[in-house]
Design an enzyme around this catalytic site. Sequence first.
Site, PDB file in Angstrom:
ATOM      1  N   HIS A  72       5.947 -28.851 -72.372  1.00 22.68           N
ATOM      2  CA  HIS A  72       4.974 -27.826 -71.963  1.00 22.68           C
ATOM      3  C   HIS A  72       5.703 -26.583 -71.470  1.00 22.68           C
ATOM      4  O   HIS A  72       6.458 -26.641 -70.498  1.00 22.68           O
ATOM      5  CB  HIS A  72       4.084 -28.347 -70.830  1.00 22.68           C
ATOM      6  CG  HIS A  72       3.068 -29.342 -71.302  1.00 22.68           C
ATOM      7  ND1 HIS A  72       2.090 -29.843 -70.475  1.00 22.68           N
ATOM      8  CD2 HIS A  72       2.875 -29.921 -72.508  1.00 22.68           C
ATOM      9  CE1 HIS A  72       1.333 -30.691 -71.166  1.00 22.68           C
ATOM     10  NE2 HIS A  72       1.795 -30.762 -72.391  1.00 22.68           N
ATOM     11  N   TYR A 201      -4.484 -27.321 -62.862  1.00 18.44           N
ATOM     12  CA  TYR A 201      -4.589 -27.569 -61.426  1.00 18.44           C
ATOM     13  C   TYR A 201      -5.785 -26.758 -60.935  1.00 18.44           C
ATOM     14  O   TYR A 201      -5.737 -25.520 -60.956  1.00 18.44           O
ATOM     15  CB  TYR A 201      -3.327 -27.113 -60.698  1.00 18.44           C
ATOM     16  CG  TYR A 201      -2.093 -27.961 -60.979  1.00 18.44           C
ATOM     17  CD1 TYR A 201      -1.753 -29.008 -60.134  1.00 18.44           C
ATOM     18  CD2 TYR A 201      -1.276 -27.711 -62.086  1.00 18.44           C
ATOM     19  CE1 TYR A 201      -0.622 -29.787 -60.368  1.00 18.44           C
ATOM     20  CE2 TYR A 201      -0.141 -28.486 -62.328  1.00 18.44           C
ATOM     21  CZ  TYR A 201       0.173 -29.518 -61.471  1.00 18.44           C
ATOM     22  OH  TYR A 201       1.296 -30.286 -61.706  1.00 18.44           O
ATOM     23  N   PRO A 293       1.827 -35.023 -54.242  1.00 16.95           N
ATOM     24  CA  PRO A 293       2.083 -34.986 -55.688  1.00 16.95           C
ATOM     25  C   PRO A 293       1.828 -33.636 -56.365  1.00 16.95           C
ATOM     26  O   PRO A 293       2.256 -33.448 -57.504  1.00 16.95           O
ATOM     27  CB  PRO A 293       1.144 -36.059 -56.240  1.00 16.95           C
ATOM     28  CG  PRO A 293       0.107 -36.249 -55.198  1.00 16.95           C
ATOM     29  CD  PRO A 293       0.738 -35.926 -53.893  1.00 16.95           C
ATOM     30  N   LYS A 297       6.861 -33.338 -57.975  1.00 14.16           N
ATOM     31  CA  LYS A 297       8.276 -33.254 -57.612  1.00 14.16           C
ATOM     32  C   LYS A 297       8.916 -34.607 -57.248  1.00 14.16           C
ATOM     33  O   LYS A 297      10.151 -34.714 -57.215  1.00 14.16           O
ATOM     34  CB  LYS A 297       8.467 -32.299 -56.418  1.00 14.16           C
ATOM     35  CG  LYS A 297       8.156 -30.855 -56.741  1.00 14.16           C
ATOM     36  CD  LYS A 297       9.176 -30.284 -57.698  1.00 14.16           C
ATOM     37  CE  LYS A 297       8.760 -28.964 -58.286  1.00 14.16           C
ATOM     38  NZ  LYS A 297       9.055 -28.821 -59.694  1.00 14.16           N
ATOM     39  N   TYR A 385       8.133 -24.684 -60.306  1.00 12.89           N
ATOM     40  CA  TYR A 385       7.469 -25.750 -61.053  1.00 12.89           C
ATOM     41  C   TYR A 385       8.422 -26.389 -62.063  1.00 12.89           C
ATOM     42  O   TYR A 385       8.471 -27.613 -62.195  1.00 12.89           O
ATOM     43  CB  TYR A 385       6.218 -25.207 -61.757  1.00 12.89           C
ATOM     44  CG  TYR A 385       5.329 -26.306 -62.294  1.00 12.89           C
ATOM     45  CD1 TYR A 385       4.396 -26.931 -61.474  1.00 12.89           C
ATOM     46  CD2 TYR A 385       5.440 -26.735 -63.611  1.00 12.89           C
ATOM     47  CE1 TYR A 385       3.594 -27.952 -61.950  1.00 12.89           C
ATOM     48  CE2 TYR A 385       4.646 -27.762 -64.100  1.00 12.89           C
ATOM     49  CZ  TYR A 385       3.723 -28.360 -63.265  1.00 12.89           C
ATOM     50  OH  TYR A 385       2.934 -29.374 -63.732  1.00 12.89           O
TER      51      TYR A 385
HETATM   52  P1  FAD Z   1      10.297 -46.037 -55.739  1.00  8.49           P
HETATM   53  O1  FAD Z   1       9.760 -45.672 -57.053  1.00  8.49           O
HETATM   54  O2  FAD Z   1       9.363 -46.326 -54.630  1.00  8.49           O
HETATM   55  O3  FAD Z   1      11.247 -47.285 -55.964  1.00  8.49           O
HETATM   56  C1  FAD Z   1      11.755 -48.052 -54.896  1.00  8.49           C
HETATM   57  C2  FAD Z   1      12.022 -49.470 -55.369  1.00  8.49           C
HETATM   58  O4  FAD Z   1      12.591 -50.213 -54.294  1.00  8.49           O
HETATM   59  C3  FAD Z   1      10.755 -50.187 -55.770  1.00  8.49           C
HETATM   60  O5  FAD Z   1      10.912 -50.784 -57.034  1.00  8.49           O
HETATM   61  C4  FAD Z   1      10.547 -51.235 -54.667  1.00  8.49           C
HETATM   62  O6  FAD Z   1       9.921 -52.424 -55.132  1.00  8.49           O
HETATM   63  C5  FAD Z   1      11.981 -51.477 -54.224  1.00  8.49           C
HETATM   64  N1  FAD Z   1      12.078 -51.973 -52.845  1.00  8.49           N
HETATM   65  C6  FAD Z   1      11.347 -51.592 -51.769  1.00  8.49           C
HETATM   66  N2  FAD Z   1      11.730 -52.257 -50.674  1.00  8.49           N
HETATM   67  C7  FAD Z   1      12.740 -53.065 -51.055  1.00  8.49           C
HETATM   68  C8  FAD Z   1      13.544 -54.013 -50.363  1.00  8.49           C
HETATM   69  N3  FAD Z   1      13.381 -54.252 -49.052  1.00  8.49           N
HETATM   70  N4  FAD Z   1      14.485 -54.691 -51.062  1.00  8.49           N
HETATM   71  C9  FAD Z   1      14.660 -54.463 -52.385  1.00  8.49           C
HETATM   72  N5  FAD Z   1      13.924 -53.576 -53.096  1.00  8.49           N
HETATM   73  C10 FAD Z   1      12.976 -52.893 -52.428  1.00  8.49           C
HETATM   74  N6  FAD Z   1       5.244 -38.363 -58.103  1.00  8.49           N
HETATM   75  C11 FAD Z   1       4.924 -37.386 -58.928  1.00  8.49           C
HETATM   76  O7  FAD Z   1       5.774 -36.526 -59.167  1.00  8.49           O
HETATM   77  N7  FAD Z   1       3.662 -37.363 -59.498  1.00  8.49           N
HETATM   78  C12 FAD Z   1       2.727 -38.337 -59.260  1.00  8.49           C
HETATM   79  O8  FAD Z   1       1.642 -38.314 -59.801  1.00  8.49           O
HETATM   80  C13 FAD Z   1       3.049 -39.352 -58.389  1.00  8.49           C
HETATM   81  N8  FAD Z   1       2.161 -40.337 -58.098  1.00  8.49           N
HETATM   82  C14 FAD Z   1       2.516 -41.306 -57.205  1.00  8.49           C
HETATM   83  C15 FAD Z   1       1.604 -42.303 -56.854  1.00  8.49           C
HETATM   84  C16 FAD Z   1       1.948 -43.296 -55.914  1.00  8.49           C
HETATM   85  C17 FAD Z   1       0.958 -44.371 -55.540  1.00  8.49           C
HETATM   86  C18 FAD Z   1       3.244 -43.278 -55.318  1.00  8.49           C
HETATM   87  C19 FAD Z   1       3.639 -44.333 -54.296  1.00  8.49           C
HETATM   88  C20 FAD Z   1       4.150 -42.290 -55.685  1.00  8.49           C
HETATM   89  C21 FAD Z   1       3.800 -41.290 -56.616  1.00  8.49           C
HETATM   90  N9  FAD Z   1       4.692 -40.300 -56.986  1.00  8.49           N
HETATM   91  C22 FAD Z   1       4.346 -39.325 -57.835  1.00  8.49           C
HETATM   92  C23 FAD Z   1       6.014 -40.226 -56.463  1.00  8.49           C
HETATM   93  C24 FAD Z   1       7.038 -40.828 -57.407  1.00  8.49           C
HETATM   94  O9  FAD Z   1       6.494 -41.889 -58.132  1.00  8.49           O
HETATM   95  C25 FAD Z   1       8.179 -41.268 -56.537  1.00  8.49           C
HETATM   96  O10 FAD Z   1       8.706 -40.104 -55.917  1.00  8.49           O
HETATM   97  C26 FAD Z   1       9.289 -42.008 -57.276  1.00  8.49           C
HETATM   98  O11 FAD Z   1       8.834 -43.252 -57.707  1.00  8.49           O
HETATM   99  C27 FAD Z   1      10.481 -42.163 -56.348  1.00  8.49           C
HETATM  100  O12 FAD Z   1      11.398 -43.042 -56.897  1.00  8.49           O
HETATM  101  P2  FAD Z   1      12.291 -43.959 -55.963  1.00  8.49           P
HETATM  102  O13 FAD Z   1      13.172 -44.716 -56.888  1.00  8.49           O
HETATM  103  O14 FAD Z   1      12.900 -43.125 -54.906  1.00  8.49           O
HETATM  104  O15 FAD Z   1      11.288 -44.912 -55.188  1.00  8.49           O
HETATM  105  C1  DHB Z   2       0.801 -35.693 -62.914  1.00 10.10           C
HETATM  106  C2  DHB Z   2       0.976 -35.926 -61.582  1.00 10.10           C
HETATM  107  C3  DHB Z   2       1.219 -34.874 -60.746  1.00 10.10           C
HETATM  108  O1  DHB Z   2       1.411 -35.086 -59.431  1.00 10.10           O
HETATM  109  C4  DHB Z   2       1.284 -33.585 -61.216  1.00 10.10           C
HETATM  110  O2  DHB Z   2       1.505 -32.565 -60.356  1.00 10.10           O
HETATM  111  C5  DHB Z   2       1.133 -33.360 -62.553  1.00 10.10           C
HETATM  112  C6  DHB Z   2       0.884 -34.420 -63.402  1.00 10.10           C
HETATM  113  C7  DHB Z   2       0.530 -36.834 -63.816  1.00 10.10           C
HETATM  114  O3  DHB Z   2       0.474 -37.970 -63.336  1.00 10.10           O
HETATM  115  O4  DHB Z   2       0.366 -36.603 -65.018  1.00 10.10           O
END
Ligand code: FAD
Ligand code: DHB
Length: 393
Positions: A72, A201, A293, A297, A385
């Site tokens: 995009h 948005y 969200p 980011k 962005y």
């Molecule tokens: P995580 O993805 O949380 O991964 C952490 C991992 O560690 C998990 O697999 C977990 O099971 C594991 N873990 C936890 N505790 C332990 C432990 N004690 N021992 C061993 N393993 C453990 N971001 C966007 O940009 N757009 C979105 O739309 C968006 N939607 C989201 C919706 C939800 C419900 C959530 C929670 C987050 C969302 N995010 C979104 C944020 C994005 O998904 C996260 O920023 C991203 O997943 C971060 O990655 P991470 O690896 O740091 O953490």
């Molecule tokens: C999506 C999630 C977001 O938080 C965003 O800013 C844009 C797109 C998505 O899940 O597609």
Amino acid sequence: MRTQIAIIGAGPAGMLLAHLLAQAGIDALVLERRDRDYVEGRVRAGVLEQTSVDLLRRLGLSERLDREGLVHGGTNLALDGQIFHIDMAALTDGSTVTVYGQQEVMKDLFDAAPARGVKIVWNAENVALHGLDGSSPSVTWQDAEGKHHLACDYIAGCDGFHGVSRASIPASVLQVFERVYPFGWLGVLADVPPAAHELIYANHERGFALASMRSATRSRYYVQCGLDEKIEDWPDERFWDELCLRLGPETGAKVVRGASFEKSIAPLRSFVAEPMRWGRLFLAGDAAHIVPPTGAKGLNLAASDVIVLAEGLIEFYKSSCITGIDRYSARALSRVWKAERFSWWFTSITHRFPDMDGFSRKLQMAELDYIKGSQAAQRSLAENYVGLPLAAA
Ligand code: FAD
Ligand code: DHB
């Protein structure tokens, strides 16, 4: 058991770091509390910045992304149904974002792991970190085979917001900055063609809405909802009606309705824990920071953190130089805080706040109208962005 780097958590941060280290010939072991199906099944982020796409390319993991990802060059804002386009590519140096779900990223990272020597322990329970402030850190855990002990040089805490890593740092060392928003996002996935080619948005009197997608046949939509609301309060019909209302008549008419196959509510939060290192432990991704969200980011920050961390660790193992490791926290935080600022700002101009009075609403409307009419404002939005550059090494 011994490894060079113990990685806690097999989310995007942990798995990207594991692949970067494997590519550099550094031994690592990933400990994940859940199983692969659970981690891969979580519906989360959808938009990759160029930095994240480049990282997957550098790792040789972009074949499917290059084939299936939707590039995009622009995005849309809407105010009470009036849409305007932000040409991000034209306003930056041609930068774009790529729509490719976090689930797909995780699948690619897991599929490639065995062939690249990326080792993951699934279902690791009671993970505990030891000796973080000394020179011989270690990790213990339990699984079906019993208790395990892993000695290592460093530990990467990539275990998300609720993980054990940040909690292992003494409270007296960590500074925590937080803002909890008085609303959440209700997200829906449905196998229907998206309403628009690019994201929308939408700020509406009734609350925020976002039109996104996963493919030409799969839509991802969100509406702002109250924190006390439950999934059961939102049968599909109510969701589609509210979404169409908030997107406005022009886009609403293009929304194709269908049965949702995923529906979830996520609260919105800004959170940063500083520093992102204590002794032999580094925090990366959601373990150290959360963004609302708006602006997508979260996943991208996890990727930029581990790029910086991997650079420091690779430098250390190549030349025994600790400068990169010592600079990790400050370098990562400089990008984190800019993304925190952008996500907070984008949230504040697009959402309906419960205590919003007429003055605040007028300011929101003026801000969006200003962006609509100003190249300078659009350029600022666009460069944030598509993703700001990493801080210099
Ligand atoms: P995580 O993805 O949380 O991964 C952490 C991992 O560690 C998990 O697999 C977990 O099971 C594991 N873990 C936890 N505790 C332990 C432990 N004690 N021992 C061993 N393993 C453990 N971001 C966007 O940009 N757009 C979105 O739309 C968006 N939607 C989201 C919706 C939800 C419900 C959530 C929670 C987050 C969302 N995010 C979104 C944020 C994005 O998904 C996260 O920023 C991203 O997943 C971060 O990655 P991470 O690896 O740091 O953490
Ligand atoms: C999506 C999630 C977001 O938080 C965003 O800013 C844009 C797109 C998505 O899940 O597609």
